[in-house]
Structure formats: structure tokens, C-alpha cells
Scaffold this motif. Structure first.
Motif, PDB file in Angstrom:
ATOM      1  N   PRO A   1       0.874  -1.220   0.055  1.00 37.85           N
ATOM      2  CA  PRO A   1       0.218  -0.050  -0.096  1.00 37.85           C
ATOM      3  C   PRO A   1       0.685   1.394   0.014  1.00 37.85           C
ATOM      4  O   PRO A   1       0.396   2.285  -0.088  1.00 37.85           O
ATOM      5  CB  PRO A   1      -0.896  -0.138   1.299  1.00 37.85           C
ATOM      6  N   GLU A   2       1.967   1.237   0.531  1.00 38.89           N
ATOM      7  CA  GLU A   2       2.978   2.444   0.312  1.00 38.89           C
ATOM      8  C   GLU A   2       3.286   2.746  -1.205  1.00 38.89           C
ATOM      9  O   GLU A   2       3.332   4.039  -1.392  1.00 38.89           O
ATOM     10  CB  GLU A   2       4.301   2.102   0.994  1.00 38.89           C
ATOM     11  N   ILE A   3       2.971   1.664  -2.038  1.00 42.15           N
ATOM     12  CA  ILE A   3       3.275   2.063  -3.609  1.00 42.15           C
ATOM     13  C   ILE A   3       1.672   2.485  -3.934  1.00 42.15           C
ATOM     14  O   ILE A   3       1.613   3.405  -5.173  1.00 42.15           O
ATOM     15  CB  ILE A   3       3.523   0.867  -4.251  1.00 42.15           C
ATOM     16  N   THR A   4       0.828   1.878  -3.555  1.00 42.62           N
ATOM     17  CA  THR A   4      -0.637   2.039  -4.165  1.00 42.62           C
ATOM     18  C   THR A   4      -1.538   3.160  -3.702  1.00 42.62           C
ATOM     19  O   THR A   4      -2.695   3.609  -4.066  1.00 42.62           O
ATOM     20  CB  THR A   4      -1.545   1.031  -4.178  1.00 42.62           C
ATOM     21  N   ILE A   5      -0.728   3.948  -2.360  1.00 45.33           N
ATOM     22  CA  ILE A   5      -1.716   4.918  -1.603  1.00 45.33           C
ATOM     23  C   ILE A   5      -2.586   5.907  -2.451  1.00 45.33           C
ATOM     24  O   ILE A   5      -3.451   6.329  -2.064  1.00 45.33           O
ATOM     25  CB  ILE A   5      -0.580   5.489  -0.444  1.00 45.33           C
ATOM     26  N   THR A   6      -1.440   6.474  -3.314  1.00 44.33           N
ATOM     27  CA  THR A   6      -2.142   7.944  -3.865  1.00 44.33           C
ATOM     28  C   THR A   6      -3.328   7.246  -4.872  1.00 44.33           C
ATOM     29  O   THR A   6      -4.444   7.960  -4.941  1.00 44.33           O
ATOM     30  CB  THR A   6      -1.163   8.594  -5.158  1.00 44.33           C
ATOM     31  N   GLU A   7      -3.141   5.991  -5.506  1.00 49.40           N
ATOM     32  CA  GLU A   7      -4.499   5.540  -6.202  1.00 49.40           C
ATOM     33  C   GLU A   7      -5.676   5.091  -5.261  1.00 49.40           C
ATOM     34  O   GLU A   7      -6.720   5.346  -5.596  1.00 49.40           O
ATOM     35  CB  GLU A   7      -4.035   4.408  -7.298  1.00 49.40           C
ATOM     36  N   ASP A   8      -5.315   4.556  -4.117  1.00 45.82           N
ATOM     37  CA  ASP A   8      -6.178   4.168  -2.993  1.00 45.82           C
ATOM     38  C   ASP A   8      -6.993   5.437  -2.616  1.00 45.82           C
ATOM     39  O   ASP A   8      -8.244   5.357  -2.600  1.00 45.82           O
ATOM     40  CB  ASP A   8      -5.503   3.470  -1.864  1.00 45.82           C
ATOM     41  N   VAL A   9      -6.336   6.589  -2.614  1.00 38.70           N
ATOM     42  CA  VAL A   9      -6.839   7.803  -1.828  1.00 38.70           C
ATOM     43  C   VAL A   9      -7.726   8.502  -2.954  1.00 38.70           C
ATOM     44  O   VAL A   9      -8.873   8.861  -2.860  1.00 38.70           O
ATOM     45  CB  VAL A   9      -5.584   8.870  -1.240  1.00 38.70           C
ATOM     46  N   ALA A  10      -7.161   8.267  -4.136  1.00 38.32           N
ATOM     47  CA  ALA A  10      -8.095   8.853  -5.482  1.00 38.32           C
ATOM     48  C   ALA A  10      -9.232   8.198  -5.467  1.00 38.32           C
ATOM     49  O   ALA A  10     -10.492   8.748  -5.942  1.00 38.32           O
ATOM     50  CB  ALA A  10      -7.224   8.644  -6.785  1.00 38.32           C
ATOM     51  N   ASP A  11      -9.300   6.675  -5.449  1.00 38.36           N
ATOM     52  CA  ASP A  11     -10.579   5.967  -5.414  1.00 38.36           C
ATOM     53  C   ASP A  11     -11.475   6.339  -4.372  1.00 38.36           C
ATOM     54  O   ASP A  11     -12.748   6.483  -4.713  1.00 38.36           O
ATOM     55  CB  ASP A  11     -10.343   4.447  -5.415  1.00 38.36           C
ATOM     56  N   THR A  12     -10.828   6.589  -3.108  1.00 38.47           N
ATOM     57  CA  THR A  12     -11.998   7.057  -2.186  1.00 38.47           C
ATOM     58  C   THR A  12     -12.688   8.318  -2.241  1.00 38.47           C
ATOM     59  O   THR A  12     -13.754   8.710  -2.057  1.00 38.47           O
ATOM     60  CB  THR A  12     -11.510   6.813  -0.814  1.00 38.47           C
ATOM     61  N   GLY A  13     -11.645   9.113  -2.898  1.00 39.26           N
ATOM     62  CA  GLY A  13     -12.216  10.626  -3.278  1.00 39.26           C
ATOM     63  C   GLY A  13     -13.428  10.314  -4.324  1.00 39.26           C
ATOM     64  O   GLY A  13     -14.295  11.083  -4.199  1.00 39.26           O
TER      65      GLY A  13
END
Ligand SMILES: [Zn+2]
Length: 245
Positions: free
Chosen positions: A147-159
Motif C-alpha cells: 500500500p505504500e506504492i498504491t496509496i495515491t491511487e487508493d486515496v484517489a478511489d476513495t475520493g
């Protein structure tokens, strides 16, 4: 499966990726802006969308708009919000993810962030909590992305999801089950172990069931829509859910 070049499928895809990177460097080297070079590479009829912090711009190909719901006569309101709307909300949120929050509206880097010091601290804490809910989530048995690699995409999805849920609340007779099914059909996908390990394990996007299930279980409205209870596969307690934007 092998190709005339002797490479297997994963090797062929890797070679194609390397070739497209060279093409991109060539276009930028010849004066095209990075955004325009990427759009040129993808071509108008391929479906893609991306955010570039240096220009504070969302780029979306015609193919993506067409695929995601341009023809309103054939798409329900729920489908348009879940497909095209979700992608737009996702890209907007990239302007305020862990990377985007360090770029101002003109693309200049601000190492301290573009929000107040107190907000940056809260933002950082929330990102750590977001990483925790994606931690050890397996795409395939024994295979989890970092998740340190995917965090920006994870957060973009939740937004993106939060944006569209707010718009859905403004509609009368909005079919929430259809909306979430459409979100899931856009994010879920299958892959072989070999292809995942060689092509997706270190991708910045969370893959397949993780991208779909972790995002949805984190939504209180999704939990209420399907009335999940403790012990259900997609249940997540409200105190472990995170909301950033
Ligand atoms: Zn993204």
C-alpha cells in the motif's frame, strides 16, 4: 504461450511497455508537453484518464468518455456517475493525494504542502490509516500489493467514490445497488498469477478484487445499502473506515 519473437505473453507486454516509454521520451524531447505526448501515445480512441500535477490538469481521452457514458440515451444516471463520474472524481482527487498536495495550482512544488501545517498532519495520519486498510489484502492467494506504492491511487478511489455518493444523494429514486454494481464492474478484474507478478504487483493501482472490495467496504453508504452485518464477507466496522476528502 509464446510469440514469434520467442517471448512469452508477459515478456511481450514488458517489451511493448519499454517501447512506449521510448516513444514518450521521443515526443517530449521534440517539444510536445508531457500531457499532450501521453494523449498522443494513447490515441483518442483508447480509453484512459490521468492527472498531471505539473500542469494541474485532468486528461481524459475521447475513448474513455465514450466508453464510460457519453451516450446518455443508453446509460442510467447511476451508470454515468459510477463510470464516467467516478473516473473524473478520482482524477480530481489526485490533485490532493500524497503527491498532489505538494503541488500548487500552477504546478510549483511546495515541500510543506499547499494546506495548513495542522491539516497536513491530519492528512498524513489519515493516509497512514488508509494504508492500513489496504495492507495485506490479497489479489491472489499469497500475493498482496504494497500500500505504500498504491496509496495515491487508493486515496484517489476513495475520493472519486465519495464525490459520486454526494451527487447520488441529490437524486430522487437513486438506485444505490445498481450504482455500486456498476462501480464494481468497472474496477473488478481477473488475472493469472504469472501476469500479476510480472506486470501488476508493483503497479501503483490496486488490482482487481482489492481495488474493488477494499474501496466499497470502506463506504458507510455501501454498508447500509446492502445491510451488511458482522461476519459478512464485505462487512467493515464504521470505526475502522476512513474518510479523507
Ligand atoms: Zn489514478
Amino acid at each position: 504461450m509464446s510469440t514469434p519473437s520467442g517471448l512469452d505473453l508477459a515478456g511481450t507486454i514488458g517489451g511493448a511497455n519499454a517501447s512506449s516509454q521510448k516513444g514518450l521520451i521521443h515526443l517530449v524531447g521534440n517539444g510536445l508537453s508531457f500531457d499532450k505526448a501521453l494523449l498522443f501515445m494513447y490515441g483518442p480512441f483508447l480509453s484512459n484518464a490521468f492527472y498531471t500535477p505539473k500542469t494541474n490538469a485532468i486528461n481524459i481521452t475521447f475513448g474513455a468518455i465514450f466508453l464510460l457514458g457519453l451516450d446518455r440515451s443508453k446509460c442510467s444516471e447511476e451508470t454515468v456517475l459510477a463510470k464516467l463520474g467516478f473516473v473524473l472524481g478520482h482524477e480530481v482527487t489526485h490533485g490532493f493525494d500524497k503527491q498532489g498536495v505538494h503541488f500548487d495550482k500552477t504546478g510549483n512544488i511546495n515541500v510543506d504542502g499547499i494546506i495548513s501545517t495542522e491539516d497536513m498532519k491530519n492528512f498524513s495520519d489519515l493516509n497512514i490509516k488508509a494504508e492500513a486498510i489496504y495492507q495485506d489484502q490479497e489479489v491472489l492467494p499469497g500475493l498482496a500489493q504494497d500500500p505504500e506504492i498504491t496509496i495515491t491511487e487508493d486515496v484517489a478511489d476513495t475520493g472519486g467514490l465519495a464525490f459520486m455518493e454526494e451527487l447520488g444523494k441529490e437524486k430522487t429514486d437513486f438506485d444505490w445497488k445498481l450504482f455500486y454494481h456498476e462501480i464494481a464492474s468497472g474496477l473488478g478484474s481477473k488475472i493469472t498469477r504469472n501476469l500479476f507478478v510480472t506486470g501488476q504487483l508493483n503497479n501503483v493501482h490496486p488490482f482487481g478484487r482489492v481495488r474493488c472490495n477494499v474501496l466499497l467496504t470502506n463506504s458507510p453508504l455501501f454498508q447500509d445499502t446492502f445491510n451488511f452485518k458482522e461476519g459478512d464477507g464485505m462487512y467493515q466496522s464504521k470505526d475502522s473506515q476512513i474518510e479523507i476528502w
